[in-house]
Design an enzyme around this catalytic site. Structure first.
Site, PDB file in Angstrom:
ATOM      1  N   LYS A   1      10.684  38.912  17.242  1.00 58.38           N
ATOM      2  CA  LYS A   1       9.643  39.320  18.180  1.00 58.38           C
ATOM      3  C   LYS A   1       8.564  40.090  17.386  1.00 58.38           C
ATOM      4  O   LYS A   1       8.753  41.245  17.017  1.00 58.38           O
ATOM      5  CB  LYS A   1      10.255  40.190  19.292  1.00 58.38           C
ATOM      6  CG  LYS A   1       9.283  40.484  20.405  1.00 58.38           C
ATOM      7  CD  LYS A   1       8.781  41.885  20.243  1.00 58.38           C
ATOM      8  CE  LYS A   1       7.673  42.363  21.047  1.00 58.38           C
ATOM      9  NZ  LYS A   1       6.344  42.043  20.604  1.00 58.38           N
TER      10      LYS A   1
ATOM     11  N   GLU B   1      12.661  51.625  11.027  1.00 58.66           N
ATOM     12  CA  GLU B   1      11.710  52.005   9.971  1.00 58.66           C
ATOM     13  C   GLU B   1      10.455  52.455  10.699  1.00 58.66           C
ATOM     14  O   GLU B   1       9.770  51.635  11.315  1.00 58.66           O
ATOM     15  CB  GLU B   1      11.368  50.794   9.086  1.00 58.66           C
ATOM     16  CG  GLU B   1      12.514  50.237   8.289  1.00 58.66           C
ATOM     17  CD  GLU B   1      12.840  51.066   7.065  1.00 58.66           C
ATOM     18  OE1 GLU B   1      12.033  51.904   6.654  1.00 58.66           O
ATOM     19  OE2 GLU B   1      13.946  50.879   6.529  1.00 58.66           O
TER      20      GLU B   1
ATOM     21  N   CYS C   1       2.329  52.307   6.579  1.00 62.32           N
ATOM     22  CA  CYS C   1       3.254  53.405   6.879  1.00 62.32           C
ATOM     23  C   CYS C   1       3.335  54.358   5.691  1.00 62.32           C
ATOM     24  O   CYS C   1       3.660  55.525   5.845  1.00 62.32           O
ATOM     25  CB  CYS C   1       4.623  52.867   7.235  1.00 62.32           C
ATOM     26  SG  CYS C   1       5.226  51.696   6.038  1.00 62.32           S
TER      27      CYS C   1
ATOM     28  N   GLU D   1       0.886  61.493  12.439  1.00 63.16           N
ATOM     29  CA  GLU D   1       0.466  60.227  11.834  1.00 63.16           C
ATOM     30  C   GLU D   1      -0.766  59.697  12.561  1.00 63.16           C
ATOM     31  O   GLU D   1      -0.744  59.537  13.780  1.00 63.16           O
ATOM     32  CB  GLU D   1       1.587  59.183  11.924  1.00 63.16           C
ATOM     33  CG  GLU D   1       1.211  57.891  11.218  1.00 63.16           C
ATOM     34  CD  GLU D   1       2.256  56.778  11.369  1.00 63.16           C
ATOM     35  OE1 GLU D   1       2.638  56.473  12.508  1.00 63.16           O
ATOM     36  OE2 GLU D   1       2.665  56.215  10.340  1.00 63.16           O
TER      37      GLU D   1
HETATM   38  P1  NAD Z   1       4.647  49.823  17.768  1.00 63.29           P
HETATM   39  O1  NAD Z   1       5.780  50.767  17.818  1.00 63.29           O
HETATM   40  O2  NAD Z   1       3.584  49.948  18.783  1.00 63.29           O
HETATM   41  O3  NAD Z   1       5.164  48.315  17.852  1.00 63.29           O
HETATM   42  C1  NAD Z   1       6.126  47.784  16.954  1.00 63.29           C
HETATM   43  C2  NAD Z   1       6.808  46.598  17.612  1.00 63.29           C
HETATM   44  O4  NAD Z   1       7.579  47.058  18.718  1.00 63.29           O
HETATM   45  C3  NAD Z   1       5.860  45.553  18.188  1.00 63.29           C
HETATM   46  O5  NAD Z   1       6.400  44.270  17.987  1.00 63.29           O
HETATM   47  C4  NAD Z   1       5.847  45.890  19.662  1.00 63.29           C
HETATM   48  O6  NAD Z   1       5.496  44.799  20.492  1.00 63.29           O
HETATM   49  C5  NAD Z   1       7.295  46.273  19.859  1.00 63.29           C
HETATM   50  N1  NAD Z   1       7.583  47.062  21.056  1.00 63.29           N
HETATM   51  C6  NAD Z   1       6.749  47.802  21.807  1.00 63.29           C
HETATM   52  N2  NAD Z   1       7.426  48.360  22.832  1.00 63.29           N
HETATM   53  C7  NAD Z   1       8.704  47.976  22.719  1.00 63.29           C
HETATM   54  C8  NAD Z   1       9.885  48.220  23.471  1.00 63.29           C
HETATM   55  N3  NAD Z   1       9.888  48.980  24.560  1.00 63.29           N
HETATM   56  N4  NAD Z   1      11.028  47.653  23.061  1.00 63.29           N
HETATM   57  C9  NAD Z   1      11.066  46.911  21.947  1.00 63.29           C
HETATM   58  N5  NAD Z   1       9.981  46.626  21.208  1.00 63.29           N
HETATM   59  C10 NAD Z   1       8.812  47.158  21.586  1.00 63.29           C
HETATM   60  O7  NAD Z   1       4.047  49.936  16.287  1.00 63.29           O
HETATM   61  P2  NAD Z   1       2.763  49.216  15.688  1.00 63.29           P
HETATM   62  O8  NAD Z   1       1.538  49.854  16.271  1.00 63.29           O
HETATM   63  O9  NAD Z   1       2.918  47.735  15.769  1.00 63.29           O
HETATM   64  O10 NAD Z   1       2.896  49.612  14.143  1.00 63.29           O
HETATM   65  C11 NAD Z   1       2.458  50.812  13.610  1.00 63.29           C
HETATM   66  C12 NAD Z   1       3.599  51.751  13.344  1.00 63.29           C
HETATM   67  O11 NAD Z   1       4.569  51.110  12.538  1.00 63.29           O
HETATM   68  C13 NAD Z   1       3.172  52.986  12.570  1.00 63.29           C
HETATM   69  O12 NAD Z   1       3.781  54.132  13.117  1.00 63.29           O
HETATM   70  C14 NAD Z   1       3.699  52.724  11.173  1.00 63.29           C
HETATM   71  O13 NAD Z   1       3.944  53.884  10.416  1.00 63.29           O
HETATM   72  C15 NAD Z   1       4.949  51.977  11.469  1.00 63.29           C
HETATM   73  N6  NAD Z   1       5.372  51.194  10.305  1.00 63.29           N
HETATM   74  C16 NAD Z   1       6.487  51.601   9.624  1.00 63.29           C
HETATM   75  C17 NAD Z   1       6.901  50.912   8.494  1.00 63.29           C
HETATM   76  C18 NAD Z   1       8.129  51.326   7.731  1.00 63.29           C
HETATM   77  O14 NAD Z   1       8.681  50.493   7.031  1.00 63.29           O
HETATM   78  N7  NAD Z   1       8.584  52.567   7.828  1.00 63.29           N
HETATM   79  C19 NAD Z   1       6.180  49.788   8.065  1.00 63.29           C
HETATM   80  C20 NAD Z   1       5.048  49.410   8.779  1.00 63.29           C
HETATM   81  C21 NAD Z   1       4.653  50.110   9.907  1.00 63.29           C
END
Ligand code: NAD
Length: 497
Positions: free
Chosen positions: A176, A251, A285, A384
């Site tokens: 997903k 992550e 990130c 962040e």
């Molecule tokens: P997000 O949390 O908004 O979304 C991540 C994923 O989760 C998407 O696919 C989204 O559709 C899904 N999602 C949303 N609500 C959900 C739910 N209730 N249940 C299950 N899945 C759900 O994050 P984003 O805006 O896509 O990404 C940015 C964030 O990701 C930043 O905080 C960044 O630091 C983090 N990030 C972390 C790493 C790492 O490896 N530590 C790498 C890249 C990004």
């Protein structure tokens, strides 16, 4: 201009569009052009995808791991062939500059090759028994159906980190992706399809996190969830997964510091800072979001930074001369601009601090690279932001620098610039995070090394590197007794008696 194509879901090896499906589109954050439309999956389609993955599991797990690795090798060759085209899709859908779009795909290629080799390792242990004629060992087994939920900022690399590791270990996957990078997800899945992955082994469900994500996490047939995204979403995923006692790997975010000491090579630190803070418009990130700067070089280094930032070119990410593209979406832009307002109220704006407008900027989400001078403890120095916004904090010495660096909820990446080898080694011990760079910026992961963080950055496991398989395998302990009689551990001839 050709009309935007429509894509279905990928379930049991077929691209399917459910009747009366609701659709959503993705668009180019640099100019608003609509790129493609996708199915907003419902729990019914999630159910079908999980069923397909469950059905495919026994056969896939029984394929010898080196043969599973062969499929990954074929996929990596296809990514190589398609690298330029997919890199352009990454840039058009997510907004990172084209050199970084290529880097995103290259990371997928590198990881597939690395994980293909894991098919020939997948090491267990042999351990001595306390009894005679008894042989003890461990083997790795797949967990079963795994849900891979990914963000938009590395739309080909991160899905591959999860999918390739899960598959080589013998799991089947329901993927997903973040909705705003669904076209990149389709490109990823097509590669696996063309590499000859059997039907049902990898399934794609696009759509909202709330509907698709929740249905996946609640499904008892899904044995593990591998999630990368924001802290608040991750916390929800963790709590939800706990209901069915799933293995949940998270992550999450970062607030990554770069410490520049008074003996640092300042031009080198400046190059690292520009890349770390403003590469991918600060939407990594591991982005450098805090510069912790020694007071003795404070004014000199900030003067150098001012001049360098003024030269950065913000614009069309497909133009190779552009340094910074747009931020990824209207939502991202809104959130970053909100943080900039917070910064203006609590800190001193040094440069930037605005949405860029006029000409081509008006059609996209462009934010000027922004630098604030602030004290430690303000919101912009601790939360962040995930955008091209850097907080600079003045410190007196190494000890204060480390104290400030560690005093945040996150613990992903960190960096120190110094020419003092003793301080460099101390920093390796003292910085509370999963990754420390010495004389390099906070970004720059390589696939053969573990990646992840501590504190609110995640649940503590690591992706990439040889440990990537931990997340996707169960350890089975095996005892083989070839003595032909019942032997009792701890009871027959205890050691030391
Ligand atoms: P997000 O949390 O908004 O979304 C991540 C994923 O989760 C998407 O696919 C989204 O559709 C899904 N999602 C949303 N609500 C959900 C739910 N209730 N249940 C299950 N899945 C759900 O994050 P984003 O805006 O896509 O990404 C940015 C964030 O990701 C930043 O905080 C960044 O630091 C983090 N990030 C972390 C790493 C790492 O490896 N530590 C790498 C890249 C990004």
């Amino acid at each position: 201009m050709a009309p935007a194509p429509d894509f279905g879901l990928f379930i049991e090896g077929k691209w399917v569009t459910p009747p009366n499906a609701t659709r959503f589109t993705t668009s180019n954050p640099a100019n608003g052009q609509v790129l493609a439309s996708f199915v907003a999956a419902t729990p019914r389609e999630v159910d079908a995808a999980v069923r397909a993955a469950e059905t495919a599991f026994p056969k896939w797990r029984s394929l010898p791991a080196p043969q599973r690795g062969e499929v990954l090798l074929r996929a990596s060759a296809l990514f190589r062939e398609r690298k330029e085209r997919i890199a352009r899709v990454v840039t058009q859908e997510m907004g990172k500059v084209i050199a970084e779009g290529r880097g995103d795909v290259q990371e997928a290629i590198d990881f597939l090759e690395y994980m293909a080799g894991e098919g020939r390792r997948m090491f267990g242990e042999t351990v001595p028994s306390e009894l005679r004629s008894k042989f003890c060992l461990t083997v790795r087994q797949p967990k079963g159906v795994v849900a891979c939920i990914t963000p938009w900022n590395f739309p080909t690399a991160i899905p591959n980190w999860k999918i390739a590791a899960a598959l080589v270990c013998g799991n089947t996957v329901v993927f997903k992706p973040a909705s705003s990078t669904s076209l990149c997800a389709v490109e990823v899945v097509k590669v696996y399809e063309d590499a000859g992955l059997p039907p049902g082994v990898l399934n794609l469900v696009t759509g909202a996190g709330s509907a698709v994500g929740n249905a996946l996490i609640d499904d008892p047939r899904v044995r593990a969830v591998s999630f990368t995204g924001g802290v608040e979403t991750g916390r929800g995923v963790y709590l939800r997964g706990a209901q069915s006692l799933k293995a949940v790997h998270l992550e999450l975010g970062g607030k990554n510091p770069m410490i520049v000491l008074d003996d640092a090579n300042l031009p080198l630190a400046l190059d690292g800072l520009l890349f770390g803070a403003f590469g991918t418009s600060g939407q990594r990130c591991t982005a450098t979001s805090r510069l912790i700067l020694h007071e003795k070089v404070y004014d000199t280094f900030l003067g150098m930074l001012d001049r360098a930032v003024a030269k950065l070119k913000v614009g069309d990410p497909l133009d190779p001369s552009t340094d910074i593209g747009p931020v990824a979406s209207a939502d991202q832009e809104k959130k970053i601009l909100r943080y900039i307002e917070v910064g203006k109220a609590e800190a001193k704006l040094r440069t930037g601090g605005e949405k860029l407008t006029g000409g081509a900027y008006d059609a996209g989400f462009f934010i000027a690279p922004t630098v604030f001078e602030t004290r430690h403890g303000t919101r912009i120095s601790k939360e962040e932001i995930f955008g091209p916004v850097l907080s600079v904090i003045r410190v007196r010495d190494y000890d204060e620098a480390v104290r400030v660096a560690n005093d945040v909820d996150y613990g992903l990446s960190s960096s120190i610039y110094t020419s003092d080898v003793n301080l460099a080694f101390r920093a390796m011990q003292d910085l509370e995070c999963g990754i420390t760079y010495v004389n390099a910026p906070t970004i720059g992961a390589e696939v053969q090394l573990p990646f992840g963080g501590i504190k609110s950055t995640g649940t503590g496991g690591r992706e990439a590197g040889s440990v990537a398989i931990e997340e996707f395998t169960e350890i089975k302990t095996v005892f083989v007794d070839f003595s032909n009689r019942l032997q009792k551990a701890q009871i027959d001839a205890p050691v030391g008696e």
